[in-house]
Scaffold this motif. Sequence first.
Motif, PDB file in Angstrom:
ATOM      1  N   PRO A  67       0.841  -1.204   0.000  1.00  0.00           N
ATOM      2  CA  PRO A  67       0.000   0.000   0.000  1.00  0.00           C
ATOM      3  C   PRO A  67       0.871   1.248   0.000  1.00  0.00           C
ATOM      4  O   PRO A  67       1.864   1.317   0.728  1.00  0.00           O
ATOM      5  CB  PRO A  67      -0.780  -0.115   1.322  1.00  0.00           C
ATOM      6  CG  PRO A  67      -0.670  -1.554   1.728  1.00  0.00           C
ATOM      7  CD  PRO A  67       0.636  -2.041   1.196  1.00  0.00           C
ATOM      8  N   GLY A  68       0.512   2.222  -0.822  1.00  0.00           N
ATOM      9  CA  GLY A  68       1.265   3.480  -0.882  1.00  0.00           C
ATOM     10  C   GLY A  68       0.837   4.415   0.236  1.00  0.00           C
ATOM     11  O   GLY A  68      -0.324   4.422   0.658  1.00  0.00           O
ATOM     12  N   HIS A  69       1.786   5.222   0.708  1.00  0.00           N
ATOM     13  CA  HIS A  69       1.488   6.107   1.847  1.00  0.00           C
ATOM     14  C   HIS A  69       0.377   7.104   1.517  1.00  0.00           C
ATOM     15  O   HIS A  69      -0.470   7.410   2.352  1.00  0.00           O
ATOM     16  CB  HIS A  69       2.758   6.851   2.259  1.00  0.00           C
ATOM     17  CG  HIS A  69       2.554   7.729   3.458  1.00  0.00           C
ATOM     18  ND1 HIS A  69       2.217   7.219   4.700  1.00  0.00           N
ATOM     19  CD2 HIS A  69       2.614   9.076   3.601  1.00  0.00           C
ATOM     20  CE1 HIS A  69       2.080   8.222   5.551  1.00  0.00           C
ATOM     21  NE2 HIS A  69       2.320   9.354   4.917  1.00  0.00           N
ATOM     22  N   LEU A  70       0.408   7.623   0.279  1.00  0.00           N
ATOM     23  CA  LEU A  70      -0.605   8.619  -0.103  1.00  0.00           C
ATOM     24  C   LEU A  70      -1.858   7.961  -0.670  1.00  0.00           C
ATOM     25  O   LEU A  70      -2.845   8.624  -0.944  1.00  0.00           O
ATOM     26  CB  LEU A  70      -0.019   9.578  -1.152  1.00  0.00           C
ATOM     27  CG  LEU A  70       1.163  10.419  -0.688  1.00  0.00           C
ATOM     28  CD1 LEU A  70       1.721  11.244  -1.843  1.00  0.00           C
ATOM     29  CD2 LEU A  70       0.754  11.327   0.469  1.00  0.00           C
ATOM     30  N   GLY A  71      -1.800   6.650  -0.889  1.00  0.00           N
ATOM     31  CA  GLY A  71      -2.912   5.952  -1.528  1.00  0.00           C
ATOM     32  C   GLY A  71      -3.602   4.980  -0.601  1.00  0.00           C
ATOM     33  O   GLY A  71      -4.362   5.380   0.294  1.00  0.00           O
ATOM     34  N   ALA A  72      -3.332   3.692  -0.805  1.00  0.00           N
ATOM     35  CA  ALA A  72      -4.094   2.659  -0.100  1.00  0.00           C
ATOM     36  C   ALA A  72      -3.925   2.715   1.412  1.00  0.00           C
ATOM     37  O   ALA A  72      -4.841   2.337   2.154  1.00  0.00           O
ATOM     38  CB  ALA A  72      -3.688   1.281  -0.624  1.00  0.00           C
ATOM     39  N   ASP A  73      -2.782   3.187   1.894  1.00  0.00           N
ATOM     40  CA  ASP A  73      -2.599   3.301   3.345  1.00  0.00           C
ATOM     41  C   ASP A  73      -3.592   4.304   3.926  1.00  0.00           C
ATOM     42  O   ASP A  73      -3.942   4.256   5.102  1.00  0.00           O
ATOM     43  CB  ASP A  73      -1.157   3.727   3.640  1.00  0.00           C
ATOM     44  CG  ASP A  73      -0.850   3.731   5.131  1.00  0.00           C
ATOM     45  OD1 ASP A  73      -1.241   2.777   5.824  1.00  0.00           O
ATOM     46  OD2 ASP A  73      -0.222   4.697   5.604  1.00  0.00           O
ATOM     47  N   THR A 122      -5.772   2.664  -4.915  1.00  0.00           N
ATOM     48  CA  THR A 122      -6.649   3.838  -4.973  1.00  0.00           C
ATOM     49  C   THR A 122      -5.935   4.992  -4.263  1.00  0.00           C
ATOM     50  O   THR A 122      -5.028   4.767  -3.461  1.00  0.00           O
ATOM     51  CB  THR A 122      -8.009   3.614  -4.265  1.00  0.00           C
ATOM     52  OG1 THR A 122      -7.773   3.309  -2.889  1.00  0.00           O
ATOM     53  CG2 THR A 122      -8.813   2.489  -4.914  1.00  0.00           C
ATOM     54  N   GLY A 123      -6.343   6.198  -4.589  1.00  0.00           N
ATOM     55  CA  GLY A 123      -5.935   7.360  -3.816  1.00  0.00           C
ATOM     56  C   GLY A 123      -4.629   8.018  -4.202  1.00  0.00           C
ATOM     57  O   GLY A 123      -4.296   9.071  -3.663  1.00  0.00           O
ATOM     58  N   ARG A 148      -3.952   5.208 -12.186  1.00  0.00           N
ATOM     59  CA  ARG A 148      -3.556   4.541 -13.447  1.00  0.00           C
ATOM     60  C   ARG A 148      -4.145   3.124 -13.515  1.00  0.00           C
ATOM     61  O   ARG A 148      -4.625   2.703 -14.565  1.00  0.00           O
ATOM     62  CB  ARG A 148      -2.028   4.485 -13.559  1.00  0.00           C
ATOM     63  CG  ARG A 148      -1.399   5.847 -13.672  1.00  0.00           C
ATOM     64  CD  ARG A 148       0.085   5.749 -13.949  1.00  0.00           C
ATOM     65  NE  ARG A 148       0.357   5.928 -15.376  1.00  0.00           N
ATOM     66  CZ  ARG A 148       1.539   5.772 -15.935  1.00  0.00           C
ATOM     67  NH1 ARG A 148       2.565   5.382 -15.202  1.00  0.00           N
ATOM     68  NH2 ARG A 148       1.717   5.969 -17.223  1.00  0.00           N
ATOM     69  N   VAL A 149      -4.112   2.419 -12.409  1.00  0.00           N
ATOM     70  CA  VAL A 149      -4.686   1.062 -12.399  1.00  0.00           C
ATOM     71  C   VAL A 149      -6.201   1.134 -12.556  1.00  0.00           C
ATOM     72  O   VAL A 149      -6.797   0.358 -13.322  1.00  0.00           O
ATOM     73  CB  VAL A 149      -4.296   0.316 -11.101  1.00  0.00           C
ATOM     74  CG1 VAL A 149      -5.082  -0.985 -10.962  1.00  0.00           C
ATOM     75  CG2 VAL A 149      -2.802   0.040 -11.098  1.00  0.00           C
ATOM     76  N   ASN A 204     -12.362   6.101  -4.507  1.00  0.00           N
ATOM     77  CA  ASN A 204     -11.609   5.331  -3.510  1.00  0.00           C
ATOM     78  C   ASN A 204     -12.191   3.944  -3.224  1.00  0.00           C
ATOM     79  O   ASN A 204     -11.525   3.123  -2.592  1.00  0.00           O
ATOM     80  CB  ASN A 204     -11.521   6.107  -2.200  1.00  0.00           C
ATOM     81  CG  ASN A 204     -10.544   7.262  -2.314  1.00  0.00           C
ATOM     82  OD1 ASN A 204      -9.735   7.308  -3.240  1.00  0.00           O
ATOM     83  ND2 ASN A 204     -10.630   8.199  -1.387  1.00  0.00           N
ATOM     84  N   ALA A 205     -13.421   3.689  -3.630  1.00  0.00           N
ATOM     85  CA  ALA A 205     -14.013   2.365  -3.399  1.00  0.00           C
ATOM     86  C   ALA A 205     -14.799   1.948  -4.635  1.00  0.00           C
ATOM     87  O   ALA A 205     -16.019   1.793  -4.591  1.00  0.00           O
ATOM     88  CB  ALA A 205     -14.906   2.386  -2.160  1.00  0.00           C
ATOM     89  N   PRO A 206     -14.109   1.769  -5.763  1.00  0.00           N
ATOM     90  CA  PRO A 206     -14.807   1.434  -7.006  1.00  0.00           C
ATOM     91  C   PRO A 206     -15.431   0.048  -6.920  1.00  0.00           C
ATOM     92  O   PRO A 206     -14.871  -0.849  -6.285  1.00  0.00           O
ATOM     93  CB  PRO A 206     -13.690   1.459  -8.054  1.00  0.00           C
ATOM     94  CG  PRO A 206     -12.457   1.136  -7.267  1.00  0.00           C
ATOM     95  CD  PRO A 206     -12.646   1.764  -5.927  1.00  0.00           C
TER      96      PRO A 206
END
Length: 188
Positions: A36-42, A49-50, A56-57, A75-77
């Motif tokens: 998980p990315g710090h600015l995204g999924a975390d 997401t995020g 891009r994904v 954030n919750a597709p």
Amino acid sequence: MTAPCTLCPALAAHRRCIVQGYGDPQARLLIVGEAPGHLGADRTGVPFTGDRSGRRVQALLMGLGLSEATDPAMNAPRLRGVFLTNVVRCNPPGNRNPTPVEVANCAPYLAAELAAIRPQVVATLGIFAARWAFRALLDRELPAGMRALHGQVWPAGGRTLLTLVHPARASTAQMATAAAQLQMLLAG
Ligand code: SF4
């Protein structure tokens, strides 16, 4: 209630949340990223997401008809036919690479997802996911670096493995290759 996993002390102390896999439990396609990315999924709690990689994904999935989202920034597709997960479920400090011990600690969670979903196609994003897939699905080590492996298809014991560079590092042309290869594999 089960206590949150603390097998990786550095990650457990740093993460905002444990990011479990997300998507369609009947998926034909399993996409495996790194962490998980710090600015995204975390922050969002949902893989890919995020942040820029997530957008891009998600745009890729929308283009393939695997997402009902109307905006890749959601954030919750709602996903259909695809399940998203990571080699490790917690954000490493400073977005550093996960260590081999951390990857090994988290491997049982990924193995459980693979066993439950039983995808026909596994697509890996980045070298950590590719390395996991080669060991778990092909019982061998990576034969080359990610640049050479991008877009390559590997028969994997009744499944198909597709190795892709991570979207954080992929060029526009590489993202187009990813879309074309996934479209071909999902049509087959
Ligand atoms: S990365 Fe996986 S094994 Fe490590 S603490 Fe998080 S959930 Fe547990």
